[in-house]
Each structure stands twice: as C-alpha cells, then as structure tokens.
Design an enzyme around this catalytic site. Sequence first.
Site, PDB file in Angstrom:
ATOM      1  N   GLU A 126       0.847  -1.188   0.000  1.00 17.43           N
ATOM      2  CA  GLU A 126       0.000   0.000   0.000  1.00 17.43           C
ATOM      3  C   GLU A 126       0.884   1.240   0.000  1.00 17.43           C
ATOM      4  O   GLU A 126       2.102   1.140   0.190  1.00 17.43           O
ATOM      5  CB  GLU A 126      -0.924  -0.020   1.224  1.00 17.43           C
ATOM      6  CG  GLU A 126      -1.880  -1.201   1.231  1.00 17.43           C
ATOM      7  CD  GLU A 126      -2.801  -1.242   2.439  1.00 17.43           C
ATOM      8  OE1 GLU A 126      -3.661  -2.132   2.485  1.00 17.43           O
ATOM      9  OE2 GLU A 126      -2.658  -0.374   3.333  1.00 17.43           O
ATOM     10  N   PRO A 127       0.296   2.415  -0.218  1.00 14.23           N
ATOM     11  CA  PRO A 127       1.119   3.633  -0.232  1.00 14.23           C
ATOM     12  C   PRO A 127       1.987   3.802   1.006  1.00 14.23           C
ATOM     13  O   PRO A 127       3.108   4.317   0.924  1.00 14.23           O
ATOM     14  CB  PRO A 127       0.068   4.751  -0.343  1.00 14.23           C
ATOM     15  CG  PRO A 127      -1.055   4.115  -1.103  1.00 14.23           C
ATOM     16  CD  PRO A 127      -1.106   2.700  -0.596  1.00 14.23           C
ATOM     17  N   GLY A 130       4.960  -1.335   3.062  1.00 12.24           N
ATOM     18  CA  GLY A 130       5.802  -2.118   2.176  1.00 12.24           C
ATOM     19  C   GLY A 130       6.321  -3.346   2.888  1.00 12.24           C
ATOM     20  O   GLY A 130       5.689  -4.403   2.900  1.00 12.24           O
ATOM     21  N   ILE A 156       1.458  -2.449  -7.748  1.00 13.46           N
ATOM     22  CA  ILE A 156       0.902  -3.768  -8.055  1.00 13.46           C
ATOM     23  C   ILE A 156       1.266  -4.193  -9.476  1.00 13.46           C
ATOM     24  O   ILE A 156       0.874  -3.538 -10.456  1.00 13.46           O
ATOM     25  CB  ILE A 156      -0.628  -3.768  -7.866  1.00 13.46           C
ATOM     26  CG1 ILE A 156      -0.985  -3.275  -6.458  1.00 13.46           C
ATOM     27  CG2 ILE A 156      -1.185  -5.159  -8.125  1.00 13.46           C
ATOM     28  CD1 ILE A 156      -0.299  -4.020  -5.329  1.00 13.46           C
ATOM     29  N   GLN A 338      30.424  -0.727 -17.691  1.00 18.38           N
ATOM     30  CA  GLN A 338      31.809  -0.232 -17.648  1.00 18.38           C
ATOM     31  C   GLN A 338      32.627  -0.787 -18.817  1.00 18.38           C
ATOM     32  O   GLN A 338      33.418  -0.059 -19.437  1.00 18.38           O
ATOM     33  CB  GLN A 338      32.459  -0.633 -16.316  1.00 18.38           C
ATOM     34  CG  GLN A 338      33.785   0.048 -16.040  1.00 18.38           C
ATOM     35  CD  GLN A 338      33.612   1.531 -15.732  1.00 18.38           C
ATOM     36  OE1 GLN A 338      32.534   1.972 -15.352  1.00 18.38           O
ATOM     37  NE2 GLN A 338      34.679   2.304 -15.898  1.00 18.38           N
ATOM     38  N   HIS A 340      31.479  -1.641 -21.671  1.00 19.29           N
ATOM     39  CA  HIS A 340      30.999  -0.973 -22.891  1.00 19.29           C
ATOM     40  C   HIS A 340      31.458   0.479 -22.977  1.00 19.29           C
ATOM     41  O   HIS A 340      31.402   1.092 -24.049  1.00 19.29           O
ATOM     42  CB  HIS A 340      29.459  -1.014 -22.951  1.00 19.29           C
ATOM     43  CG  HIS A 340      28.896  -2.301 -23.455  1.00 19.29           C
ATOM     44  ND1 HIS A 340      28.944  -3.466 -22.725  1.00 19.29           N
ATOM     45  CD2 HIS A 340      28.262  -2.612 -24.628  1.00 19.29           C
ATOM     46  CE1 HIS A 340      28.355  -4.439 -23.419  1.00 19.29           C
ATOM     47  NE2 HIS A 340      27.946  -3.942 -24.574  1.00 19.29           N
ATOM     48  N   GLY A 342      31.386   4.389 -22.951  1.00 16.84           N
ATOM     49  CA  GLY A 342      30.333   5.346 -23.297  1.00 16.84           C
ATOM     50  C   GLY A 342      29.183   4.714 -24.036  1.00 16.84           C
ATOM     51  O   GLY A 342      28.027   5.146 -23.904  1.00 16.84           O
ATOM     52  N   GLU A 365       9.512  -8.259  -3.471  1.00 14.79           N
ATOM     53  CA  GLU A 365       9.464  -9.543  -2.753  1.00 14.79           C
ATOM     54  C   GLU A 365      10.368  -9.541  -1.523  1.00 14.79           C
ATOM     55  O   GLU A 365      10.897 -10.586  -1.124  1.00 14.79           O
ATOM     56  CB  GLU A 365       9.823 -10.693  -3.676  1.00 14.79           C
ATOM     57  CG  GLU A 365       8.787 -10.973  -4.754  1.00 14.79           C
ATOM     58  CD  GLU A 365       7.406 -11.281  -4.184  1.00 14.79           C
ATOM     59  OE1 GLU A 365       7.272 -12.259  -3.424  1.00 14.79           O
ATOM     60  OE2 GLU A 365       6.460 -10.543  -4.508  1.00 14.79           O
ATOM     61  N   GLU A 369      17.604  -5.691   2.834  1.00 14.08           N
ATOM     62  CA  GLU A 369      17.710  -5.591   4.294  1.00 14.08           C
ATOM     63  C   GLU A 369      16.791  -6.589   4.991  1.00 14.08           C
ATOM     64  O   GLU A 369      17.175  -7.205   6.005  1.00 14.08           O
ATOM     65  CB  GLU A 369      17.381  -4.165   4.731  1.00 14.08           C
ATOM     66  CG  GLU A 369      18.401  -3.116   4.303  1.00 14.08           C
ATOM     67  CD  GLU A 369      18.321  -2.759   2.825  1.00 14.08           C
ATOM     68  OE1 GLU A 369      19.292  -2.182   2.303  1.00 14.08           O
ATOM     69  OE2 GLU A 369      17.283  -3.063   2.175  1.00 14.08           O
TER      70      GLU A 369
END
Length: 384
Positions: A126-127, A130, A156, A338, A340, A342, A365, A369
């Site tokens: 929800e807002p 989490g 969602i 890196q 590649h 630029g 998911e 932490e």
Amino acid sequence: MDFDLSDEQEQLKSEVRRFAENEVRPVATEYDVAEEYPWEVIEEAAEMGLLGAQIPFEYGGGGYDTLDLCLVIEELFAADPGVGLCLTSTAFGSEAIMEFGTEEQKEEYLPPIAEGEAIMGAAISEPDTGSDVSSVSTRAEKDGDEWVIDGNKMWITNGSVGDFYVVLCKTDPDAEGRYNGFSQIIVEADRDGFDREKITGKLGIRASDTAELIFDDVRVPEENLVGTRGMGFLQQMQFFDETRTGVAAQAVGIAKGAAERALEYAGDREQFGRPIGEFQAIQHKLAEMHTNIEAARQLTYKSAWSVDHKEEQLTTLASMAKEFASRVAVDVADEAVQIHGGAGYVNDFDVERFYRDAKITQIYEGTTEIQKNIIARELQGKGF
C-alpha cells in the site's frame, strides 16, 4: 550430489532460450522506451504454453515445479527483464488459489490464465505499507453475503492490465495478535467502485505493468474469500520462499544477459590495435562476473530444489539466494556498462537497460535488508 539437469529440463531451457531470442530480444528496447505492455509477445507465449507454467495440468497449466520455473525465468530475463517479467507474472498470486482456494475457484480462475485469456495479480503493498505487511489498512467488511472493500494498493504488478487480483485485506480489526485478522479476497477488475492508475516513469522493467489499485465500496460475493477468514497473512507468508527464489532466478537471468553481452562486446571492440577482451583488466572483470553468476545460479537452484522437496532450510536458502543473486545482478550489470564504456550509457546497447532493470531485484518480494534480517533470524533459531 547430482548437479546435472534432466534431459527434459535441458530441452525446456533450449526451447525457452530460442523463444526469447526470436520473440523477446528483438522488441525489448521498443517496449522499454514506450513503457507498453507486450500484448503480442504474450499471445506468442500463450501459444507456446509458457503462461501459467506453475499451474497444475488439470487446470490447463504446465505443472512445472519451482526448479523448472527458475530455468524458464532465467532464460527469459537473460533476453529482457521487462518483457520477461510480463511473461512470468501473468499468474502472479495464483499460488494462493492453488493452495487454499476452493475447487470452484480453481476451475474458474486458473484455466483462463494458463490459456492466456486472463492476467491476474497479487495486491499486498500500500502507499504507506511495504516491508511491514502486517500494517496493511485496506478493509473488507461483511455485509450480508458480500464483502465490501475500501482502500488503496500500490506498486501492483499487472495492476492496469489484470482481470482479477488476490487482495490482502483487514477483515477482523479486533483480532488478537499482530498477524491475525487478515484475509485474502479475489476482486475482479470489472467490479463497481474499483479503479486503477498506471504508474509510469519507472527506473527499470518498464514493459511490465505497475499500478495503484483503488477500492471504493467494492462489493464481491462472500465466496471470493480465499482460504480461511483471518488467516490471510499467514497464508501469504507461505509463498515467499517460492517467490523469493523466483526473484533470485530473475537476478541470475539479468546477470547472465548482461555478462553475455559484455563478453561479446569485449571481443568486438578494439582499442590500441586489439580487442579490449585481450587486456587483463577486462579479462579479470569478465572472470569475476561469470564466477559470481555461477555461484548465484547454484544457490538459486538449491533453493528451488529445497522448495520442491520442502526442506527445513528452505526459508534461509530462499533469502540467501535472493539477497546474493540480486547483489550479483546489480554488480554484473554495472561492470557490463563499464566494459561498454560510453556505448553502455545509451540504449543502443542492451546493457544500459539491464543496468536499470537489475535494481528492482533488491527491492520487490522483500528488500535486501529484510532478507538479511530473515537469514539472521533463522541462524538464531528464530529468536528475534
């Protein structure tokens, strides 16, 4: 210990890789830039039987176990994480119906997903909620033979394209205990009072649909309750070992895709009169990238095996796999850019997209932490 995949699993990997190379990779940048859901690729995947792969045979699905599903995920995400997520998430949330749903619910909701005729989602976050899932505030109150749902769900997957959702609601606010009083309820997208708003401007996985869901006195019949009233939170927690293992497979796929492109580029790009892959600095990067990918892959496969065999260590392994593989994905994608130089900073090359896509595996998911908290708790015998 047998580390070999079966002939059937090797064939599955080969077929999915061929599909991904032919149908996903050529259009990946197009859908990423437009932030559009890849309906045409979804139709192709449905014809191949890739949708709802984990749904049992009797309901039209592939009946794949967790390890099989990880093989599919890895190959699709190595082609493109955004489209790969679309293809592997059409049945997101179906675990609740498969495990706790009535036979009527299974027969109504599972076959359309497996056949590519419907898309579903799981509505949990929800807002303001989490990682602390037990703080969800969306309410469902009983009114006669109906549930009346009010609240908002955020971030969602399949939010604006889904046909129905398994929604975690607070149904018994006076229940004792932090994890009691929640229920899972199926809500169809065509219900009065239901609305959704697509979220755009995401850092990565832009082809995948993400939305906010809004419930304003949404009424659904009482038979839409999944499992036991008041036990929804505990029901939900049972699937995190499987879904986190799936995210670990996503991360392995992202790392694989980025590393493959870096290896190819290192052979093609020349500086100082020779391919950059001949320089030791680049060789060391490639060696470390591929070593870490293989370590993440084996940890992920062991986690998947543990889920399928219901091993006691599976919760620890699932969190270890997700935490480590997602870290590898971010690091490998960074090194691929890196290598590649630029050229890796623009979307002419896929590694720019992989770099952006990798980060989400450390967030959804369960954040990195949270995974470390779970691992530490399991090591301490769930003492804290």
